[in-house]
Design a protein around this motif. Structure first.
Motif, PDB file in Angstrom:
ATOM      1  N   VAL A  21     -82.394 -14.016 -59.222  1.00 41.01           N
ATOM      2  CA  VAL A  21     -82.892 -14.196 -60.592  1.00 41.01           C
ATOM      3  C   VAL A  21     -82.047 -13.389 -61.572  1.00 41.01           C
ATOM      4  O   VAL A  21     -81.789 -13.825 -62.703  1.00 41.01           O
ATOM      5  N   ARG A  22     -81.592 -12.232 -61.165  1.00 45.65           N
ATOM      6  CA  ARG A  22     -80.685 -11.447 -62.017  1.00 45.65           C
ATOM      7  C   ARG A  22     -79.395 -12.220 -62.291  1.00 45.65           C
ATOM      8  O   ARG A  22     -78.868 -12.199 -63.413  1.00 45.65           O
ATOM      9  N   ALA A  23     -78.905 -12.965 -61.289  1.00 46.40           N
ATOM     10  CA  ALA A  23     -77.720 -13.798 -61.478  1.00 46.40           C
ATOM     11  C   ALA A  23     -77.988 -14.912 -62.495  1.00 46.40           C
ATOM     12  O   ALA A  23     -77.143 -15.226 -63.340  1.00 46.40           O
ATOM     13  N   ILE A  24     -79.200 -15.510 -62.422  1.00 47.63           N
ATOM     14  CA  ILE A  24     -79.553 -16.578 -63.358  1.00 47.63           C
ATOM     15  C   ILE A  24     -79.634 -16.036 -64.779  1.00 47.63           C
ATOM     16  O   ILE A  24     -79.156 -16.656 -65.736  1.00 47.63           O
ATOM     17  N   ILE A  25     -80.242 -14.874 -64.942  1.00 47.29           N
ATOM     18  CA  ILE A  25     -80.337 -14.264 -66.275  1.00 47.29           C
ATOM     19  C   ILE A  25     -78.944 -13.987 -66.835  1.00 47.29           C
ATOM     20  O   ILE A  25     -78.662 -14.248 -68.009  1.00 47.29           O
ATOM     21  N   LYS A  26     -78.068 -13.493 -65.997  1.00 47.08           N
ATOM     22  CA  LYS A  26     -76.725 -13.124 -66.427  1.00 47.08           C
ATOM     23  C   LYS A  26     -75.882 -14.348 -66.766  1.00 47.08           C
ATOM     24  O   LYS A  26     -75.174 -14.371 -67.781  1.00 47.08           O
ATOM     25  N   CYS A  27     -75.975 -15.388 -65.919  1.00 47.64           N
ATOM     26  CA  CYS A  27     -75.088 -16.542 -66.065  1.00 47.64           C
ATOM     27  C   CYS A  27     -75.620 -17.624 -67.004  1.00 47.64           C
ATOM     28  O   CYS A  27     -74.835 -18.357 -67.606  1.00 47.64           O
ATOM     29  N   ILE A  28     -76.941 -17.755 -67.117  1.00 54.58           N
ATOM     30  CA  ILE A  28     -77.519 -18.877 -67.854  1.00 54.58           C
ATOM     31  C   ILE A  28     -78.363 -18.432 -69.052  1.00 54.58           C
ATOM     32  O   ILE A  28     -78.407 -19.119 -70.071  1.00 54.58           O
ATOM     33  N   CYS A  29     -79.022 -17.293 -68.954  1.00 53.12           N
ATOM     34  CA  CYS A  29     -79.963 -16.873 -70.002  1.00 53.12           C
ATOM     35  C   CYS A  29     -79.355 -15.913 -71.012  1.00 53.12           C
ATOM     36  O   CYS A  29     -80.099 -15.243 -71.747  1.00 53.12           O
ATOM     37  N   ARG A  30     -78.048 -15.826 -71.049  1.00 54.44           N
ATOM     38  CA  ARG A  30     -77.360 -14.924 -71.984  1.00 54.44           C
ATOM     39  C   ARG A  30     -77.855 -13.481 -71.859  1.00 54.44           C
ATOM     40  O   ARG A  30     -77.943 -12.739 -72.836  1.00 54.44           O
ATOM     41  N   GLY A  31     -78.226 -13.096 -70.666  1.00 59.80           N
ATOM     42  CA  GLY A  31     -78.655 -11.733 -70.423  1.00 59.80           C
ATOM     43  C   GLY A  31     -80.051 -11.402 -70.905  1.00 59.80           C
ATOM     44  O   GLY A  31     -80.441 -10.234 -70.912  1.00 59.80           O
ATOM     45  N   ASP A  32     -80.847 -12.416 -71.281  1.00 55.44           N
ATOM     46  CA  ASP A  32     -82.185 -12.184 -71.825  1.00 55.44           C
ATOM     47  C   ASP A  32     -83.236 -12.354 -70.733  1.00 55.44           C
ATOM     48  O   ASP A  32     -83.546 -13.479 -70.320  1.00 55.44           O
ATOM     49  N   PRO A  33     -83.845 -11.275 -70.234  1.00 56.01           N
ATOM     50  CA  PRO A  33     -84.845 -11.403 -69.170  1.00 56.01           C
ATOM     51  C   PRO A  33     -86.117 -12.105 -69.625  1.00 56.01           C
ATOM     52  O   PRO A  33     -86.854 -12.655 -68.801  1.00 56.01           O
ATOM     53  N   ASN A  34     -86.384 -12.122 -70.938  1.00 54.01           N
ATOM     54  CA  ASN A  34     -87.594 -12.764 -71.443  1.00 54.01           C
ATOM     55  C   ASN A  34     -87.479 -14.281 -71.506  1.00 54.01           C
ATOM     56  O   ASN A  34     -88.439 -14.959 -71.887  1.00 54.01           O
ATOM     57  N   ALA A  35     -86.312 -14.804 -71.133  1.00 54.23           N
ATOM     58  CA  ALA A  35     -86.142 -16.259 -71.105  1.00 54.23           C
ATOM     59  C   ALA A  35     -86.827 -16.894 -69.903  1.00 54.23           C
ATOM     60  O   ALA A  35     -87.001 -18.111 -69.855  1.00 54.23           O
ATOM     61  N   ILE A  36     -87.241 -16.077 -68.935  1.00 53.75           N
ATOM     62  CA  ILE A  36     -87.831 -16.591 -67.703  1.00 53.75           C
ATOM     63  C   ILE A  36     -89.327 -16.825 -67.878  1.00 53.75           C
ATOM     64  O   ILE A  36     -90.068 -15.940 -68.298  1.00 53.75           O
ATOM     65  N   LYS A  37     -89.772 -18.025 -67.533  1.00 53.08           N
ATOM     66  CA  LYS A  37     -91.191 -18.395 -67.629  1.00 53.08           C
ATOM     67  C   LYS A  37     -91.884 -18.332 -66.270  1.00 53.08           C
ATOM     68  O   LYS A  37     -93.010 -17.842 -66.154  1.00 53.08           O
ATOM     69  N   SER A  38     -91.248 -18.856 -65.244  1.00 51.88           N
ATOM     70  CA  SER A  38     -91.824 -18.831 -63.896  1.00 51.88           C
ATOM     71  C   SER A  38     -90.704 -18.852 -62.867  1.00 51.88           C
ATOM     72  O   SER A  38     -89.571 -19.273 -63.155  1.00 51.88           O
ATOM     73  N   ILE A  39     -91.035 -18.396 -61.671  1.00 54.96           N
ATOM     74  CA  ILE A  39     -90.050 -18.240 -60.606  1.00 54.96           C
ATOM     75  C   ILE A  39     -90.645 -18.753 -59.301  1.00 54.96           C
ATOM     76  O   ILE A  39     -91.787 -18.426 -58.955  1.00 54.96           O
ATOM     77  N   VAL A  40     -89.877 -19.540 -58.586  1.00 54.84           N
ATOM     78  CA  VAL A  40     -90.248 -19.991 -57.245  1.00 54.84           C
ATOM     79  C   VAL A  40     -89.132 -19.593 -56.296  1.00 54.84           C
ATOM     80  O   VAL A  40     -87.954 -19.852 -56.562  1.00 54.84           O
ATOM     81  N   GLY A  41     -89.502 -18.962 -55.198  1.00 53.90           N
ATOM     82  CA  GLY A  41     -88.511 -18.607 -54.196  1.00 53.90           C
ATOM     83  C   GLY A  41     -89.041 -18.871 -52.807  1.00 53.90           C
ATOM     84  O   GLY A  41     -90.173 -18.489 -52.480  1.00 53.90           O
ATOM     85  N   ARG A  42     -88.235 -19.541 -51.999  1.00 51.34           N
ATOM     86  CA  ARG A  42     -88.592 -19.794 -50.605  1.00 51.34           C
ATOM     87  C   ARG A  42     -87.583 -19.062 -49.726  1.00 51.34           C
ATOM     88  O   ARG A  42     -86.376 -19.308 -49.821  1.00 51.34           O
ATOM     89  N   PHE A  43     -88.088 -18.165 -48.882  1.00 52.51           N
ATOM     90  CA  PHE A  43     -87.219 -17.350 -48.048  1.00 52.51           C
ATOM     91  C   PHE A  43     -86.912 -18.105 -46.760  1.00 52.51           C
ATOM     92  O   PHE A  43     -87.806 -18.370 -45.953  1.00 52.51           O
ATOM     93  N   LEU A  44     -85.652 -18.454 -46.566  1.00 52.52           N
ATOM     94  CA  LEU A  44     -85.245 -19.324 -45.475  1.00 52.52           C
ATOM     95  C   LEU A  44     -84.632 -18.584 -44.299  1.00 52.52           C
ATOM     96  O   LEU A  44     -84.724 -19.041 -43.160  1.00 52.52           O
ATOM     97  N   LEU A  45     -83.976 -17.472 -44.566  1.00 55.27           N
ATOM     98  CA  LEU A  45     -83.292 -16.739 -43.511  1.00 55.27           C
ATOM     99  C   LEU A  45     -83.117 -15.295 -43.958  1.00 55.27           C
ATOM    100  O   LEU A  45     -83.047 -15.008 -45.157  1.00 55.27           O
TER     101      LEU A  45
END
Length: 308
Positions: A238-262
């Motif tokens: 999610v930190r990568a997404i904020i950095k690469c897509i959200c212009r460094g704004d953590p408040n741009a995130i509304k919800s998060i889904v993560g599935r742990f595969l390995l």
């Protein structure tokens, strides 16, 4: 697991989980940010210094949205109070995490948690438990966030009393398992190396499960050495997404889904691929050294224009 056949699911479904509290300070926020890799490769990173330091004279440090997952940790790290269901906590695996964010986190706060059972499933050799935690700010009473945590309890299944495996859920099935990854090239990619001591640093945020620190416990659980916390890997992604897509704004995130595969071993390199689908970011994270997908899911944005 001894006693599984005598377990009555109705007993657990009627169980009222105790409400809990959680308090954190600015120091806790900074330790968490360091635990998920902030400023690890560049101590003066312009996008990430704000998570650990009062950058440019800002009054408070910023909080990463995955910090919300810490508010639900008590259910897993202090042992699950499951009437009648026996399980070995050393064999517990974190399956999925779903987070909804309703307002930005302050850099310190006192939280009141209301915990409920969201799902229970008998998978034969294992039981799957879904715990929902709603977190409220104690001072204002405002709902801050909601977590749904899925735990895979190896050895705790086989309690169904009929030929049909027992399954209960009080919310629609999560969409993460049906996410289709585009065949096009990712919109963005981000590579980040975890440190050999990453799990030891991340555990300071409250998850002291010895699976992530004790070599003997890790071997009992079937791993060659301690593994990284799944929520730590999620924090990296999610930190990568904020950095690469959200212009460094953590408040741009509304919800998060993560599935742990390995599992991830501390010291391995994480490679996160991201695709844009409107205001949804579909992502998957691979371990570069083994070329294996370890995490997948999506992040919904708050309506802010992604970085193009």
């Amino acid at each position: 697991m001894a006693g599984a056949s005598e377990f009555d699911p109705a007993l657990l479904l009627s169980h009222k989980f105790p409400e809990t509290t959680f308090s954190y300070s600015e120091r806790d926020v900074a330790i968490y940010s360091l635990g998920v890799g902030a400023c690890a490769s560049d101590a003066v990173d312009a996008d990430e210094l704000k998570y650990v330091y009062h950058k440019d004279g800002q009054k408070y440090i910023k909080v990463l949205p995955t910090f919300a997952a810490l508010l639900s940790l008590g259910s897993l790290t202090k042992g699950l109070d499951l009437p009648g269901l026996q399980y070995d906590p050393r064999l517990l695996l974190h399956g999925q995490q779903y987070i909804e964010l309703y307002k930005p986190f302050s850099s310190s706060s006192h939280i009141h948690n209301k915990v409920t059972l969201a799902g229970l499933h008998d998978k034969g050799k294992a039981a799957i438990l879904e715990i929902e935690t709603k977190s409220y700010e104690k001072e204002s009473g405002d709902l801050l966030c909601m977590n749904r945590t899925t735990a895979f309890l190896r050895g705790a299944g086989g309690f169904s009393k009929s030929s049909n495996p027992f399954s209960y859920s009080n919310y629609p099935a999560n969409q993460v398992s049906s996410v289709k990854f585009p065949e096009t090239q990712p919109f963005s990619v981000f590579e980040d190396r975890t440190q050999p001591s990453q799990a030891l640093l991340y555990r300071l945020s409250g998850d002291y499960n010895p699976l992530h620190s004790d070599p003997m416990i890790a071997q009992v659980a079937g791993f060659s050495k301690p593994i990284l916390h799944g929520l730590c890997t999620l924090g990296f992604a999610v930190r990568a997404i904020i950095k690469c897509i959200c212009r460094g704004d953590p408040n741009a995130i509304k919800s998060i889904v993560g599935r742990f595969l390995l599992h991830v071993y501390p010291g391995e390199t994480l490679f996160t691929e991201m695709w844009l689908d409107g205001l949804r970011v579909i992502y998957r994270t691979k371990v570069k050294e083994r070329n294996r997908i370890v995490l997948s899911g999506y992040v919904d944005l708050n309506g802010l224009t992604p970085s193009l």
